[in-house]
Design an enzyme around this catalytic site. Sequence first.
Site, mmCIF file in Angstrom:
data_model
loop_
_atom_site.group_PDB
_atom_site.id
_atom_site.type_symbol
_atom_site.label_atom_id
_atom_site.label_comp_id
_atom_site.label_asym_id
_atom_site.label_seq_id
_atom_site.Cartn_x
_atom_site.Cartn_y
_atom_site.Cartn_z
ATOM 1 N N ARG A 1 1.014 -1.192 -0.015
ATOM 2 C CA ARG A 1 0.065 -0.011 0.011
ATOM 3 C C ARG A 1 0.648 1.276 -0.091
ATOM 4 O O ARG A 1 0.625 2.175 -0.516
ATOM 5 C CB ARG A 1 -0.779 0.067 1.184
ATOM 6 C CG ARG A 1 -2.157 1.023 1.093
ATOM 7 C CD ARG A 1 -3.096 0.780 2.160
ATOM 8 N NE ARG A 1 -2.357 1.432 3.279
ATOM 9 C CZ ARG A 1 -3.220 1.842 4.579
ATOM 10 N NH1 ARG A 1 -4.228 1.981 4.365
ATOM 11 N NH2 ARG A 1 -2.359 2.256 5.724
ATOM 12 N N TYR B 1 -11.093 7.130 -5.570
ATOM 13 C CA TYR B 1 -11.163 7.888 -4.268
ATOM 14 C C TYR B 1 -9.972 9.005 -4.258
ATOM 15 O O TYR B 1 -9.557 9.876 -3.424
ATOM 16 C CB TYR B 1 -10.778 6.902 -3.077
ATOM 17 C CG TYR B 1 -9.621 5.987 -3.236
ATOM 18 C CD1 TYR B 1 -8.440 6.464 -3.129
ATOM 19 C CD2 TYR B 1 -10.101 4.610 -3.528
ATOM 20 C CE1 TYR B 1 -7.441 5.337 -3.153
ATOM 21 C CE2 TYR B 1 -9.228 3.639 -3.569
ATOM 22 C CZ TYR B 1 -7.933 4.101 -3.419
ATOM 23 O OH TYR B 1 -6.911 3.211 -3.461
ATOM 24 N N HIS C 1 -15.202 3.631 1.287
ATOM 25 C CA HIS C 1 -14.075 2.730 1.017
ATOM 26 C C HIS C 1 -14.035 1.376 1.825
ATOM 27 O O HIS C 1 -13.731 0.469 1.248
ATOM 28 C CB HIS C 1 -12.737 3.578 1.352
ATOM 29 C CG HIS C 1 -11.468 2.828 0.964
ATOM 30 N ND1 HIS C 1 -10.913 2.246 2.070
ATOM 31 C CD2 HIS C 1 -10.647 2.862 -0.036
ATOM 32 C CE1 HIS C 1 -9.755 1.572 1.597
ATOM 33 N NE2 HIS C 1 -9.640 2.052 0.258
ATOM 34 N N ARG D 1 -12.336 0.838 7.670
ATOM 35 C CA ARG D 1 -11.189 1.588 8.180
ATOM 36 C C ARG D 1 -11.225 3.101 8.036
ATOM 37 O O ARG D 1 -10.660 4.009 8.387
ATOM 38 C CB ARG D 1 -9.979 1.085 7.568
ATOM 39 C CG ARG D 1 -9.651 -0.463 7.990
ATOM 40 C CD ARG D 1 -8.218 -0.687 7.270
ATOM 41 N NE ARG D 1 -8.470 -1.251 6.048
ATOM 42 C CZ ARG D 1 -8.004 -0.683 4.651
ATOM 43 N NH1 ARG D 1 -7.114 0.240 4.828
ATOM 44 N NH2 ARG D 1 -8.120 -1.233 3.707
ATOM 45 N N HIS E 1 -15.122 -2.049 0.345
ATOM 46 C CA HIS E 1 -14.265 -3.042 0.721
ATOM 47 C C HIS E 1 -14.328 -3.433 2.088
ATOM 48 O O HIS E 1 -14.395 -2.929 2.791
ATOM 49 C CB HIS E 1 -12.720 -2.308 0.837
ATOM 50 C CG HIS E 1 -12.140 -1.779 -0.521
ATOM 51 N ND1 HIS E 1 -11.683 -0.633 -0.717
ATOM 52 C CD2 HIS E 1 -11.736 -2.602 -1.761
ATOM 53 C CE1 HIS E 1 -11.020 -0.404 -1.956
ATOM 54 N NE2 HIS E 1 -11.212 -1.558 -2.641
ATOM 55 N N GLU F 1 -10.776 -7.581 3.536
ATOM 56 C CA GLU F 1 -9.714 -8.082 2.838
ATOM 57 C C GLU F 1 -8.649 -8.607 3.282
ATOM 58 O O GLU F 1 -7.943 -9.569 3.043
ATOM 59 C CB GLU F 1 -9.208 -6.881 2.031
ATOM 60 C CG GLU F 1 -8.237 -7.230 0.930
ATOM 61 C CD GLU F 1 -7.658 -6.268 -0.199
ATOM 62 O OE1 GLU F 1 -8.187 -5.036 0.126
ATOM 63 O OE2 GLU F 1 -6.924 -6.428 -0.882
ATOM 64 N N HIS G 1 -14.069 -8.325 -2.142
ATOM 65 C CA HIS G 1 -13.359 -9.174 -1.373
ATOM 66 C C HIS G 1 -13.752 -10.268 -0.549
ATOM 67 O O HIS G 1 -14.178 -11.319 -0.902
ATOM 68 C CB HIS G 1 -11.969 -8.588 -0.672
ATOM 69 C CG HIS G 1 -11.180 -7.426 -1.575
ATOM 70 N ND1 HIS G 1 -10.472 -7.897 -2.642
ATOM 71 C CD2 HIS G 1 -10.837 -6.314 -1.169
ATOM 72 C CE1 HIS G 1 -9.807 -6.996 -3.152
ATOM 73 N NE2 HIS G 1 -10.103 -5.910 -2.385
ATOM 74 N N ASP H 1 -9.155 -5.203 -10.025
ATOM 75 C CA ASP H 1 -8.716 -4.490 -8.900
ATOM 76 C C ASP H 1 -7.477 -3.910 -9.103
ATOM 77 O O ASP H 1 -7.270 -2.674 -9.606
ATOM 78 C CB ASP H 1 -8.820 -5.557 -7.459
ATOM 79 C CG ASP H 1 -8.380 -4.954 -6.417
ATOM 80 O OD1 ASP H 1 -8.131 -3.468 -6.393
ATOM 81 O OD2 ASP H 1 -8.125 -5.474 -5.233
#
Lengths: 428, 428
Positions: free
Chosen positions: A79, A118, A200, A203, A227, A230, A264, A315
């Site tokens: 990430r 995003y 999103h 989180r 999401h 995941e 996911h 993805d």
Amino acid sequence: MLSYWCEQAWLPPGRVARRVRLDVADGAVAAIAEDVEPGDARRLAGLVLPGFANAHSHAFHRALRGRTSVGRGDFWTWRQQMYAVAERLDPDSYLRLATAVYAEMALAGITCVGEFHYLHHGPGGTPYDDPNVMQAALADAAAAAGIRITLIDTCYLTGGIGRPLEGAQLRFGDGDADRWAARELARTAGRHVRFGAAVHSVRAVPADQIATVAESAQARDNRLHVHLSEQPAENDACRAAYGCTPTELLAKARALGPSMVAIHATHLTDLDVRLLGFHHVEVCFCPTTERDLADGIGPARQLADAGCRLSLGSDSHAIIDPFEEMRALEMHERLASGERGRFDVPALIQVASRMGHRALGWPEAGRIALGTPADLVAVGLDSPRTAGGDDPAATAVFAATAADVTDVVVGGRPVVREGVHLRVPDVG
Amino acid sequence: MLSYWCEQAWLPPGRVARRVRLDVADGAVAAIAEDVEPGDARRLAGLVLPGFANAHSHAFHRALRGRTSVGRGDFWTWRQQMYAVAERLDPDSYLRLATAVYAEMALAGITCVGEFHYLHHGPGGTPYDDPNVMQAALADAAAAAGIRITLIDTCYLTGGIGRPLEGAQLRFGDGDADRWAARELARTAGRHVRFGAAVHSVRAVPADQIATVAESAQARDNRLHVHLSEQPAENDACRAAYGCTPTELLAKARALGPSMVAIHATHLTDLDVRLLGFHHVEVCFCPTTERDLADGIGPARQLADAGCRLSLGSDSHAIIDPFEEMRALEMHERLASGERGRFDVPALIQVASRMGHRALGWPEAGRIALGTPADLVAVGLDSPRTAGGDDPAATAVFAATAADVTDVVVGGRPVVREGVHLRVPDVG
């Protein structure tokens, strides 16, 4: 009137028809005839499938291909590298990058993409003069590549539960869900563009603001993407902060329902599976990404049995190949269960085409039938990979790759011919 | 003297060199120069890798592609369908089938195949006038396709521990290991042909005859291949009959050693892993087959850490794509471990090329160096899949497919040019 003649075509509810003539009017299938001569129709050899829907895309991740796959570490290390790409993009450069990515999709037989978007704002989080200019660039990219797009406008408010955004994340944030909704409402559609909304993840959106996003999506009749679970760390953080799983948190926010699409859904409890199934939530698997990012294998068959419809997305674009995604959905099930045939060929094609289009708000697309958009993908059956099979659909699903797509038609218009994109030269 | 000029080439011990001229004499690399002009050398664009070795092939399984993948059931259901194909083949039809299969391999960049061969005899088990005529057909097929072959002559005596052969299995059997060895000794090699030996599995060779096969292989300096613990049922049957695991049984027969190649090694105990590592047994993974057959994910990283060298095979040929095998070795590790970077790019290329050649008894091949066979594979870096990377080797391993192979050279002779096989027209 434009017409196509298919050597073989995959027609509802799930069969191979031979020598099929499709007449097209105003971008839709106006007549279907089987076992007829080609006449003056444009000829499509091999097996013609309905166009594939790529239900989960982050276009800019394509820039990481062949760079981060070599890395060690886990999802979270990856990430950081992804954020480094996000920091560099502006509307012009994102238009160029996304045009190449969507053209690669078209070449692979993808005629509709869902962009989980995003990267809204400029560096440091400063809005552009047009606060939706980045997604306008994505719409232009899809137009240039000749495919449909659903712009899934994503609410992204926190850098973790209770943590402010930082670094590249500042470009993602609208401050709160109401300001997200106000910005999102200002978008304008197009003939090839539809809208969706997204949380999103648990989180990135506080529990008390998830309902605002969900209600806004419902009011506009947009699908709500999220999401979901995941990574185990997301579940751990959610339990620590809220005392429940992400799925349970979404249930409390009344976000679960048949218009929600969970992305996911890898690490679920049995209760999560029952909740998602009971509410007929759709679930989008991204198998080639989930293996690249070491996420794990989600319970696809269990979810389908519980009542969830499934779709597929590429993805992170480690690979863009809908055949590989279809196969991987089944292959990962085989690896996890020790059994073959967890999803049959008609089910896998349905997941890749019709269910994906549903998840993206194009419920009329994804099958070859009267009145549906003329989105067609011809798969060659004479390549080294596909030659020799006696079941064209099984061969396409289990042996073909993106390289075997010869022709692609979107809304009746040719986009790819003999493996060459007709509008975007030298894709890449 | 024939020369090739590579835009980029993968040179030992594991680096990308640019503008590399390779002079070839008598099929081997006679000179290497970096950063030079092409001159009159034949130009190979993209990245040139050493030829891949496919260390485990059952050529006739290719006929099942796009047929049995659709099936339900498990490995054992699939095996019944595989036997139905085996029953129909004769030397002529196997030559035609194998020529197409090996040509597909050549197109994918495979320059050496290990054929794990047990279809020795005619219907009902009657030997042909030349008892090795079926493998002579395989050697001819490899010659026609322009690749090297190692004929791994397989001893196959029982249809399960303590059970006679039946049905199609009758064609596999020599009666006992001594008669197997006598037949095997009568084979004749060729410039492109080397020999190996195999114990099909502990299911198919009684414990007291495994040593005979192993000793015969050692006496001829041939590698000894064995299918090992592909399915839990094999382990269960072995424990029931012998009170130990298949690996332990092979240890007792003194078959373990650096000249043994274990195929699959999917379901191992910790002791099995230590035994295989201690004896430096090589292990051939077949990831795309192991997922297709719902075998499971073997402990590749653990085995490598314990002291085993790894190689790769396409086995059932559900897919023939060495890039996909390399990737899958790493991706399956990621799925099982939750970690990325279990094998790095140089290691994966080494596994697919040098280690595979070692496992097949061509230890001099599989790398581009002075005096080694000039077996070269050019991978295009400008396809929709491979464009845009900044690390050619990582791009080849993580993004390329068989369809990106443009040129293949075996022993200095061009076999594939611009994606077309030069000797086998219309592959398939």
